[in-house]
Design a protein around this motif. Structure first.
Motif, PDB file in Angstrom:
ATOM      1  N   PHE A  68      10.754  42.711 110.879  1.00 57.74           N
ATOM      2  CA  PHE A  68       9.754  41.745 111.311  1.00 57.74           C
ATOM      3  C   PHE A  68       8.774  42.409 112.269  1.00 57.74           C
ATOM      4  N   PRO A  69       7.555  41.906 112.322  1.00 52.98           N
ATOM      5  CA  PRO A  69       6.631  42.405 113.348  1.00 52.98           C
ATOM      6  C   PRO A  69       7.072  41.869 114.707  1.00 52.98           C
ATOM      7  N   LEU A  70       6.630  42.494 115.763  1.00 52.60           N
ATOM      8  CA  LEU A  70       6.879  41.955 117.099  1.00 52.60           C
ATOM      9  C   LEU A  70       5.768  40.996 117.503  1.00 52.60           C
ATOM     10  N   ARG A  71       4.543  41.295 117.040  1.00 52.27           N
ATOM     11  CA  ARG A  71       3.377  40.474 117.368  1.00 52.27           C
ATOM     12  C   ARG A  71       2.476  40.347 116.161  1.00 52.27           C
ATOM     13  N   ILE A  72       1.895  39.168 116.022  1.00 54.56           N
ATOM     14  CA  ILE A  72       0.806  38.949 115.067  1.00 54.56           C
ATOM     15  C   ILE A  72      -0.332  38.393 115.907  1.00 54.56           C
ATOM     16  N   ILE A  73      -1.429  39.125 115.947  1.00 54.14           N
ATOM     17  CA  ILE A  73      -2.532  38.754 116.828  1.00 54.14           C
ATOM     18  C   ILE A  73      -3.761  38.444 115.989  1.00 54.14           C
ATOM     19  N   THR A 107       2.800  45.692 115.484  1.00 54.69           N
ATOM     20  CA  THR A 107       1.817  44.639 115.706  1.00 54.69           C
ATOM     21  C   THR A 107       0.905  44.535 114.498  1.00 54.69           C
ATOM     22  N   VAL A 108       0.646  43.304 114.070  1.00 56.71           N
ATOM     23  CA  VAL A 108      -0.302  43.044 112.988  1.00 56.71           C
ATOM     24  C   VAL A 108      -1.530  42.379 113.609  1.00 56.71           C
ATOM     25  N   PHE A 109      -2.698  42.957 113.374  1.00 59.40           N
ATOM     26  CA  PHE A 109      -3.954  42.396 113.852  1.00 59.40           C
ATOM     27  C   PHE A 109      -4.648  41.720 112.676  1.00 59.40           C
ATOM     28  N   VAL A 110      -5.028  40.466 112.854  1.00 61.78           N
ATOM     29  CA  VAL A 110      -5.692  39.691 111.803  1.00 61.78           C
ATOM     30  C   VAL A 110      -7.098  39.346 112.272  1.00 61.78           C
ATOM     31  N   ASP A 111      -8.089  39.649 111.440  1.00 63.22           N
ATOM     32  CA  ASP A 111      -9.479  39.296 111.725  1.00 63.22           C
ATOM     33  C   ASP A 111      -9.638  37.809 111.416  1.00 63.22           C
ATOM     34  N   SER A 112      -9.636  36.981 112.443  1.00 63.34           N
ATOM     35  CA  SER A 112      -9.665  35.529 112.224  1.00 63.34           C
ATOM     36  C   SER A 112     -10.976  35.051 111.625  1.00 63.34           C
ATOM     37  N   ASP A 113     -12.045  35.813 111.760  1.00 66.77           N
ATOM     38  CA  ASP A 113     -13.324  35.435 111.161  1.00 66.77           C
ATOM     39  C   ASP A 113     -13.359  35.736 109.660  1.00 66.77           C
ATOM     40  N   ARG A 114     -12.454  36.586 109.190  1.00 64.15           N
ATOM     41  CA  ARG A 114     -12.413  36.933 107.772  1.00 64.15           C
ATOM     42  C   ARG A 114     -11.207  36.320 107.087  1.00 64.15           C
TER      43      ARG A 114
END
Length: 160
Positions: A68-73, A107-114
């Protein structure tokens, strides 16, 4: 470049302070950690709407990843671009990236605008979880690892 690195590090460094509230005895209280315990599958979702957080958690629960990831941001586009540059993300010419993983910090970084649709979130989250499962930055290896996760997600959608 140094400014971008420090910006990304400060975002990650100061995020810990926003994870909980302080009670009367000044101890850090993290609601999720209290509820979920310290199991290997507890992770934090930051910056998402309640609907996005519920969706990503349910999709990950269905996919049942080994790691699992530790963070999804979820971050706005400008912050996503700065963070991607700070982590020296390489995106091949002609391709775009709606999310990326940083393996050392899980950590997974998600572009919330896309963020396009619920289905695309699950599809690409499986890919990012594939990076963790394969423990590699290779896109093809991540896709191979993501196949089983995507199959579980697809099968869950077709249940009566």
């Amino acid at each position: 470049m140094k400014r971008a690195i420090w910006t990304a590090l400060s975002i990650l460094g100061f995020a810990a302070f926003g994870w909980g509230q302080r009670n009367g005895n000044s101890m850090l209280v993290v609601t999720e950690a209290t509820v979920a315990g310290t199991s290997a599958n507890s992770y934090t979702v930051l910056g998402a709407t309640s609907q996005q957080e519920e969706l990503v958690r349910s999709q990950i629960r269905v996919m049942q990843p080994e790691i699992f990831p530790l963070r999804i941001i979820f971050v706005p586009h400008w912050k996503y671009v700065v963070t991607a540059k700070a982590f020296l993300l390489h995106v091949p010419t002609g391709y775009t990236s709606a999310m990326f993983s940083h393996l050392p910090s899980r950590t997974v970084f998600v572009d919330s605008d896309r963020y396009v649709s619920d289905d695309s979130l699950g599809y690409w989250m499986a890919h990012e979880l594939g990076h963790f499962a394969a423990n590699t930055v290779s896109e093809s290896d991540a896709d191979k690892a993501a196949r089983q996760l995507r199959k579980r997600l697809k099968d869950a959608l077709h249940l009566p």
